[in-house]
Design a protein around this motif. Sequence first.
Motif, short mmCIF file in Angstrom:
data_model
loop_
_atom_site.label_atom_id
_atom_site.label_comp_id
_atom_site.label_asym_id
_atom_site.label_seq_id
_atom_site.Cartn_x
_atom_site.Cartn_y
_atom_site.Cartn_z
N GLU A 127 0.82 -1.21 0.00
CA GLU A 127 0.00 0.00 0.00
C GLU A 127 0.85 1.25 0.00
O GLU A 127 0.44 2.28 -0.55
N THR A 128 2.04 1.18 0.55
CA THR A 128 2.91 2.36 0.61
C THR A 128 3.44 2.77 -0.77
O THR A 128 4.00 3.86 -0.91
N ARG A 129 3.26 1.91 -1.77
CA ARG A 129 3.76 2.21 -3.13
C ARG A 129 2.58 2.43 -4.08
O ARG A 129 2.58 1.95 -5.20
N ARG A 130 1.62 3.19 -3.61
CA ARG A 130 0.40 3.40 -4.38
C ARG A 130 0.67 4.08 -5.72
O ARG A 130 0.06 3.74 -6.74
N ALA A 131 1.57 5.07 -5.74
CA ALA A 131 1.85 5.79 -6.99
C ALA A 131 2.44 4.85 -8.03
O ALA A 131 2.07 4.92 -9.22
N GLU A 132 3.32 3.95 -7.62
CA GLU A 132 3.90 3.01 -8.57
C GLU A 132 2.86 2.01 -9.07
O GLU A 132 2.88 1.60 -10.24
N HIS A 138 -0.29 2.66 -9.46
CA HIS A 138 -1.12 3.38 -10.42
C HIS A 138 -0.41 3.49 -11.78
O HIS A 138 -1.02 3.27 -12.83
N LEU A 139 0.88 3.80 -11.76
CA LEU A 139 1.64 3.92 -13.00
C LEU A 139 1.73 2.58 -13.72
O LEU A 139 1.57 2.51 -14.95
N LEU A 140 1.97 1.51 -12.97
CA LEU A 140 2.05 0.19 -13.59
C LEU A 140 0.71 -0.19 -14.22
O LEU A 140 0.66 -0.71 -15.33
N ARG A 141 -0.39 0.06 -13.52
CA ARG A 141 -1.70 -0.24 -14.08
C ARG A 141 -1.95 0.56 -15.35
O ARG A 141 -2.52 0.04 -16.31
N SER A 142 -1.53 1.82 -15.37
CA SER A 142 -1.70 2.64 -16.57
C SER A 142 -0.92 2.05 -17.73
O SER A 142 -1.42 1.98 -18.86
N ARG A 143 0.30 1.61 -17.47
CA ARG A 143 1.10 1.01 -18.54
C ARG A 143 0.49 -0.30 -19.02
O ARG A 143 0.51 -0.60 -20.22
N LEU A 144 -0.05 -1.08 -18.10
CA LEU A 144 -0.68 -2.34 -18.50
C LEU A 144 -1.88 -2.08 -19.39
O LEU A 144 -2.07 -2.76 -20.42
N THR A 145 -2.70 -1.10 -19.03
CA THR A 145 -3.86 -0.78 -19.86
C THR A 145 -3.43 -0.31 -21.24
O THR A 145 -4.00 -0.73 -22.25
N TRP A 146 -2.42 0.55 -21.30
CA TRP A 146 -1.91 1.05 -22.59
C TRP A 146 -1.40 -0.11 -23.44
O TRP A 146 -1.55 -0.12 -24.67
N ALA A 147 -0.81 -1.12 -22.81
CA ALA A 147 -0.24 -2.26 -23.55
C ALA A 147 -1.30 -3.29 -23.94
O ALA A 147 -0.96 -4.31 -24.53
N GLY A 148 -2.57 -3.05 -23.61
CA GLY A 148 -3.64 -3.95 -24.02
C GLY A 148 -4.02 -5.00 -22.99
O GLY A 148 -4.75 -5.93 -23.31
N PHE A 149 -3.55 -4.86 -21.76
CA PHE A 149 -3.92 -5.81 -20.71
C PHE A 149 -5.29 -5.47 -20.14
O PHE A 149 -5.69 -4.31 -20.08
N GLY A 150 -5.98 -6.50 -19.67
CA GLY A 150 -7.19 -6.35 -18.89
C GLY A 150 -7.03 -7.09 -17.58
O GLY A 150 -6.28 -8.08 -17.48
#
Length: 287
Positions: free
Chosen positions: A120-125, A127-139
């Motif tokens: 939980e202490t790495r919430r910003a990371e 969020h960024l990883l999820r954004s990259r996954l979505t951009w790369a076509g992951f669900g």
Amino acid sequence: MGDHGDAEATGAGPAPWRRPQALMLTFCAHYMLGRDEAIYSGSLIEVLRRVGIGEHAARSTLSRMTARGLLERHRSGKRVYFALTDQAAAVLEEGGRRLGRAVNRDWDGTWTLLGFSLPETRRAERHLLRSRLTWAGFGLLQNGLWIAPHAVDVNRLLDGLDVIGHVKAFRASTLRPSQIDDMIADAWDIREIARGYRDFLRRWDGPEPPPEAADPLSHQLLMAAEWLLLIRQDPRLPLRHLPADWPAVRAEQLFLHRRETLQRQARPVVDALLHRLPLRPGPALTH
């Protein structure tokens, strides 16, 4: 036509593909990428005016893109010109590789799977990883497990993120009792993806373009900017596991057919509009 940039500033902004930077990047991809030259600021302001962006918003857009490292300024006499940076060229080349086809007709049946767990202490990371996954076509298939229906360069996806020790990635095929149609329905909102393509068809699949596409250049830029946003948000799910009337099929046919015609029609408009500055090796202006 209204000033979409000013509307955005008031909070009643345009659709993302009609924002000034999206339209400017679309223009750059078509007419500046791969050319060793800069374009007069007044020409770029006129380009944006043709797609409904007022002068104030256009100048602000050029300034913001320069501050973000996407454009660089050059001066000739009293005139200021703008050229693409290497960073912008890389972004546009990546977009160009994704610009054409949206429909996945020849899926090989394999998935890229990626699971991660960050505290939980790495919430910003996270969020960024999820954004990259979505951009790369992951669900998101289930908690902590993401899937994509194509090969993904995971090392590139994670570049710059300090998460290597928290990620597991695999290539795999589906086994019973898993049902691919159910997996797709769980991991992606296919109704929302389909709605975007239907909106695109309603706007562009007619005998006349919408009023805001008053000439071939504005038609080209508005349609291409919307299409690029659509395919950036589309994971290219396998067609055989989608509804029989999947609207991306007709939308793709329309875009590919219109693209060549509009490029040919817009070229003389652009040639008459742009004042170009051939570039020689040397530093650009930094302010």
